[in-house]
Design a protein around this motif. Structure first.
Motif, PDB file in Angstrom:
ATOM      1  N   SER A  29      -7.040 -10.631  -8.076  1.00 32.15           N
ATOM      2  CA  SER A  29      -7.750 -12.110  -7.967  1.00 32.15           C
ATOM      3  C   SER A  29      -6.451 -12.962  -8.152  1.00 32.15           C
ATOM      4  CB  SER A  29      -8.795 -12.416  -9.362  1.00 32.15           C
ATOM      5  OG  SER A  29      -7.878 -12.154 -10.632  1.00 32.15           O
ATOM      6  N   PHE A  30      -6.704 -14.345  -7.956  1.00 27.87           N
ATOM      7  CA  PHE A  30      -5.502 -15.057  -7.940  1.00 27.87           C
ATOM      8  C   PHE A  30      -5.156 -15.266  -9.473  1.00 27.87           C
ATOM      9  CE2 PHE A  30      -4.283 -19.554  -8.621  1.00 27.87           C
ATOM     10  CZ  PHE A  30      -2.885 -19.588  -7.559  1.00 27.87           C
ATOM     11  N   ALA A  31      -6.263 -15.168 -10.287  1.00 28.82           N
ATOM     12  CA  ALA A  31      -6.189 -15.262 -11.742  1.00 28.82           C
ATOM     13  C   ALA A  31      -5.089 -14.022 -12.281  1.00 28.82           C
ATOM     14  CB  ALA A  31      -7.193 -15.262 -12.557  1.00 28.82           C
ATOM     15  N   THR A  32      -5.449 -12.951 -11.712  1.00 25.18           N
ATOM     16  CA  THR A  32      -4.608 -11.580 -12.206  1.00 25.18           C
ATOM     17  C   THR A  32      -3.187 -11.950 -11.652  1.00 25.18           C
ATOM     18  OG1 THR A  32      -6.504 -10.268 -12.024  1.00 25.18           O
ATOM     19  CG2 THR A  32      -4.325  -9.130 -11.678  1.00 25.18           C
ATOM     20  N   ILE A  33      -2.945 -12.221 -10.479  1.00 23.63           N
ATOM     21  CA  ILE A  33      -1.438 -12.629  -9.969  1.00 23.63           C
ATOM     22  C   ILE A  33      -0.939 -13.742 -10.657  1.00 23.63           C
ATOM     23  CG2 ILE A  33      -0.252 -13.524  -7.972  1.00 23.63           C
ATOM     24  CD1 ILE A  33      -2.700 -12.202  -6.400  1.00 23.63           C
ATOM     25  N   ARG A  34      -1.601 -14.609 -11.068  1.00 25.03           N
ATOM     26  CA  ARG A  34      -0.834 -15.880 -11.623  1.00 25.03           C
ATOM     27  C   ARG A  34      -0.697 -15.628 -13.175  1.00 25.03           C
ATOM     28  NH1 ARG A  34      -5.290 -20.129 -12.667  1.00 25.03           N
ATOM     29  NH2 ARG A  34      -5.620 -18.647 -14.334  1.00 25.03           N
ATOM     30  N   ALA A  35      -1.356 -14.595 -13.636  1.00 32.63           N
ATOM     31  CA  ALA A  35      -1.084 -14.392 -15.063  1.00 32.63           C
ATOM     32  C   ALA A  35      -0.060 -13.085 -15.254  1.00 32.63           C
ATOM     33  CB  ALA A  35      -2.119 -14.241 -16.065  1.00 32.63           C
ATOM     34  N   TYR A  36       0.214 -12.404 -13.973  1.00 31.35           N
ATOM     35  CA  TYR A  36       1.173 -11.042 -14.026  1.00 31.35           C
ATOM     36  C   TYR A  36       2.304 -11.038 -14.836  1.00 31.35           C
ATOM     37  CZ  TYR A  36       2.017  -6.510 -12.193  1.00 31.35           C
ATOM     38  OH  TYR A  36       1.947  -5.149 -12.139  1.00 31.35           O
ATOM     39  N   ARG A  37       2.262  -9.987 -15.755  1.00 35.00           N
ATOM     40  CA  ARG A  37       3.109  -9.583 -16.906  1.00 35.00           C
ATOM     41  C   ARG A  37       4.095  -8.610 -16.110  1.00 35.00           C
ATOM     42  NH1 ARG A  37       2.716 -12.716 -21.569  1.00 35.00           N
ATOM     43  NH2 ARG A  37       4.063 -11.374 -22.470  1.00 35.00           N
ATOM     44  N   SER A  38       5.240  -8.688 -16.243  1.00 38.10           N
ATOM     45  CA  SER A  38       6.014  -7.540 -15.766  1.00 38.10           C
ATOM     46  C   SER A  38       7.602  -7.775 -16.291  1.00 38.10           C
ATOM     47  CB  SER A  38       6.120  -7.360 -14.154  1.00 38.10           C
ATOM     48  OG  SER A  38       6.735  -8.609 -13.600  1.00 38.10           O
ATOM     49  N   LEU A  53      16.083   3.110  -3.093  1.00 36.19           N
ATOM     50  CA  LEU A  53      14.966   2.142  -3.100  1.00 36.19           C
ATOM     51  C   LEU A  53      13.778   2.726  -2.272  1.00 36.19           C
ATOM     52  CD1 LEU A  53      13.914  -0.769  -2.937  1.00 36.19           C
ATOM     53  CD2 LEU A  53      15.563  -1.283  -0.684  1.00 36.19           C
ATOM     54  N   ALA A  54      13.756   3.533  -1.508  1.00 38.66           N
ATOM     55  CA  ALA A  54      12.561   3.885  -0.591  1.00 38.66           C
ATOM     56  C   ALA A  54      11.826   4.825  -1.612  1.00 38.66           C
ATOM     57  CB  ALA A  54      13.144   4.745   0.434  1.00 38.66           C
ATOM     58  N   PHE A  55      12.426   5.657  -2.347  1.00 41.73           N
ATOM     59  CA  PHE A  55      11.762   6.616  -3.302  1.00 41.73           C
ATOM     60  C   PHE A  55      10.942   5.694  -4.291  1.00 41.73           C
ATOM     61  CE2 PHE A  55      11.337   8.630  -7.220  1.00 41.73           C
ATOM     62  CZ  PHE A  55      10.686   9.776  -7.260  1.00 41.73           C
ATOM     63  N   GLU A  56      11.636   4.694  -4.495  1.00 38.84           N
ATOM     64  CA  GLU A  56      10.950   3.592  -5.638  1.00 38.84           C
ATOM     65  C   GLU A  56       9.829   2.982  -5.061  1.00 38.84           C
ATOM     66  OE1 GLU A  56      11.586   3.691  -8.926  1.00 38.84           O
ATOM     67  OE2 GLU A  56      13.344   4.908  -8.947  1.00 38.84           O
ATOM     68  N   LEU A  57       9.987   2.551  -3.807  1.00 38.30           N
ATOM     69  CA  LEU A  57       8.908   1.865  -3.269  1.00 38.30           C
ATOM     70  C   LEU A  57       7.574   2.755  -2.931  1.00 38.30           C
ATOM     71  CD1 LEU A  57      10.780  -0.204  -0.449  1.00 38.30           C
ATOM     72  CD2 LEU A  57       9.591  -1.123  -2.563  1.00 38.30           C
ATOM     73  N   SER A  58       8.050   4.136  -2.428  1.00 33.28           N
ATOM     74  CA  SER A  58       6.931   4.990  -2.215  1.00 33.28           C
ATOM     75  C   SER A  58       6.183   5.416  -3.616  1.00 33.28           C
ATOM     76  CB  SER A  58       7.440   6.458  -1.648  1.00 33.28           C
ATOM     77  OG  SER A  58       8.385   7.195  -2.490  1.00 33.28           O
ATOM     78  N   ASN A  59       6.856   5.240  -4.708  1.00 33.99           N
ATOM     79  CA  ASN A  59       6.238   5.466  -6.044  1.00 33.99           C
ATOM     80  C   ASN A  59       5.597   4.136  -6.398  1.00 33.99           C
ATOM     81  OD1 ASN A  59       5.785   7.094  -8.479  1.00 33.99           O
ATOM     82  ND2 ASN A  59       7.510   6.060  -9.483  1.00 33.99           N
ATOM     83  N   LEU A  60       5.898   3.043  -6.479  1.00 32.53           N
ATOM     84  CA  LEU A  60       5.076   1.843  -6.837  1.00 32.53           C
ATOM     85  C   LEU A  60       4.195   1.711  -6.006  1.00 32.53           C
ATOM     86  CD1 LEU A  60       5.153  -0.381  -8.921  1.00 32.53           C
ATOM     87  CD2 LEU A  60       6.327  -1.781  -7.162  1.00 32.53           C
ATOM     88  N   PHE A  61       4.133   2.013  -4.618  1.00 28.12           N
ATOM     89  CA  PHE A  61       3.029   1.507  -3.770  1.00 28.12           C
ATOM     90  C   PHE A  61       2.326   2.902  -3.212  1.00 28.12           C
ATOM     91  CE2 PHE A  61       5.806  -2.108  -3.527  1.00 28.12           C
ATOM     92  CZ  PHE A  61       4.897  -3.194  -3.687  1.00 28.12           C
ATOM     93  N   ARG A  62       2.304   3.844  -4.234  1.00 36.97           N
ATOM     94  CA  ARG A  62       1.901   5.094  -3.820  1.00 36.97           C
ATOM     95  C   ARG A  62       0.423   5.212  -3.335  1.00 36.97           C
ATOM     96  NH1 ARG A  62       2.923   5.202  -8.940  1.00 36.97           N
ATOM     97  NH2 ARG A  62       1.555   5.728 -10.390  1.00 36.97           N
ATOM     98  N   ASN A  63      -0.363   4.326  -4.133  1.00 39.41           N
ATOM     99  CA  ASN A  63      -1.628   4.195  -3.924  1.00 39.41           C
ATOM    100  C   ASN A  63      -2.188   2.624  -3.450  1.00 39.41           C
ATOM    101  OD1 ASN A  63      -4.667   4.735  -3.818  1.00 39.41           O
ATOM    102  ND2 ASN A  63      -4.631   5.039  -6.097  1.00 39.41           N
ATOM    103  N   ASN A  64      -1.562   2.225  -2.466  1.00 40.56           N
ATOM    104  CA  ASN A  64      -1.868   0.794  -1.815  1.00 40.56           C
ATOM    105  C   ASN A  64      -1.315  -0.332  -2.887  1.00 40.56           C
ATOM    106  OD1 ASN A  64      -3.321   1.938   0.397  1.00 40.56           O
ATOM    107  ND2 ASN A  64      -5.040   2.447  -1.124  1.00 40.56           N
ATOM    108  N   CYS A  65      -2.035  -1.348  -3.134  1.00 46.62           N
ATOM    109  CA  CYS A  65      -1.508  -2.301  -3.975  1.00 46.62           C
ATOM    110  C   CYS A  65      -1.233  -1.858  -5.303  1.00 46.62           C
ATOM    111  CB  CYS A  65      -2.629  -3.492  -4.283  1.00 46.62           C
ATOM    112  SG  CYS A  65      -2.087  -4.376  -5.582  1.00 46.62           S
ATOM    113  N   HIS A  66      -0.019  -2.003  -5.685  1.00 44.16           N
ATOM    114  CA  HIS A  66       0.615  -1.543  -7.038  1.00 44.16           C
ATOM    115  C   HIS A  66      -0.315  -1.850  -8.146  1.00 44.16           C
ATOM    116  CE1 HIS A  66       2.209  -5.096  -8.654  1.00 44.16           C
ATOM    117  NE2 HIS A  66       2.391  -5.465  -7.342  1.00 44.16           N
ATOM    118  N   GLU A  67      -1.238  -2.760  -7.999  1.00 47.52           N
ATOM    119  CA  GLU A  67      -1.993  -3.341  -9.214  1.00 47.52           C
ATOM    120  C   GLU A  67      -3.486  -2.670  -9.012  1.00 47.52           C
ATOM    121  OE1 GLU A  67      -0.909  -4.282 -12.100  1.00 47.52           O
ATOM    122  OE2 GLU A  67      -2.726  -4.867 -13.053  1.00 47.52           O
TER     123      GLU A  67
END
Ligand SMILES: [Zn+2]
Ligand SMILES: [Zn+2]
Length: 228
Positions: free
Chosen positions: A219-228, A196-210
């Motif tokens: 933006s709120f619009a980005t979060i609302r429409a976020y596809r994953s 888990l720690a490795f995956e978190l450090s990878n996803l958030f390696r550069n602040n917000c993952h997005e």
């Protein structure tokens, strides 16, 4: 600029999420909306389990974990302290490691014993601890997923109860349910045999993952429409 390393502690991850997301969350989201987002991404991760899409399961559960941390930050709950109080290297119900609930079927929760020297030093240590208390070899990934959903329901219910009476003892329930939910989240990563720690450090390696900013500027619009 906050950084996450694979040997991060759980408290360091909580601090990272605070630095990246507390400001935009405080401006944009009510508590209930943050809980919606824990559920939104956790359910996408369960869909990944059903479809056999492990990458989808991992990514969505990591994002959901970020929202979970944001919710605890809003409530001023220190997850690592609560997890250690609830699971001091033993099952919180039968007080043994590995858990022997199936064999001894305790009717009541037993007093758990503490040995401070056993407290894991980092998040990977907590992940190992949970695999020793609740070995992933003894359950399927599907079972771990169902248990996660169940505990997320209990966490939501405790929050709802607290919002209904604002009583300190009900707030204690939220803290215990948060620790239980975390144990199930780690359980899925143990079932996947993924750190888990490795995956978190990878996803958030550069602040917000997005947006890769700290604080996040999505933006709120980005979060609302976020596809994953
Ligand atoms: Zn047990
Ligand atoms: Zn962002």
């Amino acid at each position: 600029m906050p950084t996450l390393l694979p040997d991060m502690s759980l408290q360091q991850f909580q601090l990272f999420i605070k630095e990246v997301y507390e400001l935009p969350n405080n401006r944009q989201f009510e508590l209930a909306e943050m809980i919606n987002n824990i559920q939104r991404f956790a359910m996408r991760s369960l869909k990944g389990i059903r479809k056999g899409d492990i990458d989808r399961t991992k990514k969505n559960l990591l994002i959901s974990f970020g929202w979970f941390m944001s919710t605890l930050i809003r409530l001023k709950i220190d997850l690592e302290d609560e997890v250690w109080k609830r699971f001091p290297y033993v099952c919180s119900y039968c007080n043994s490691c590995p858990c022997s609930c199936k064999e001894i079927k305790p009717e009541h929760r037993r007093e758990v014993s503490f040995d401070a020297s056993k407290r894991p030093k980092n998040l990977s240590g907590f992940q190992r601890m949970f695999n020793e208390i609740y070995p992933s070899s003894l359950r399927s990934l599907d079972h771990a997923g169902v248990h996660l959903a169940e505990e997320l329901g209990e966490f939501s219910e405790a929050l709802w109860a607290y919002r209904s009476n604002r009583a300190p003892e009900t707030f204690q329930e939220i803290m215990m349910e948060a620790a239980d939910y975390f144990s199930c989240l780690v359980g899925i990563f143990n079932s996947l045999r993924v750190n888990l720690a490795f995956e978190l450090s990878n996803l958030f390696r550069n602040n917000c993952h997005e947006c890769h900013k700290a604080p996040c500027t999505c933006s709120f619009a980005t979060i609302r429409a976020y596809r994953s």
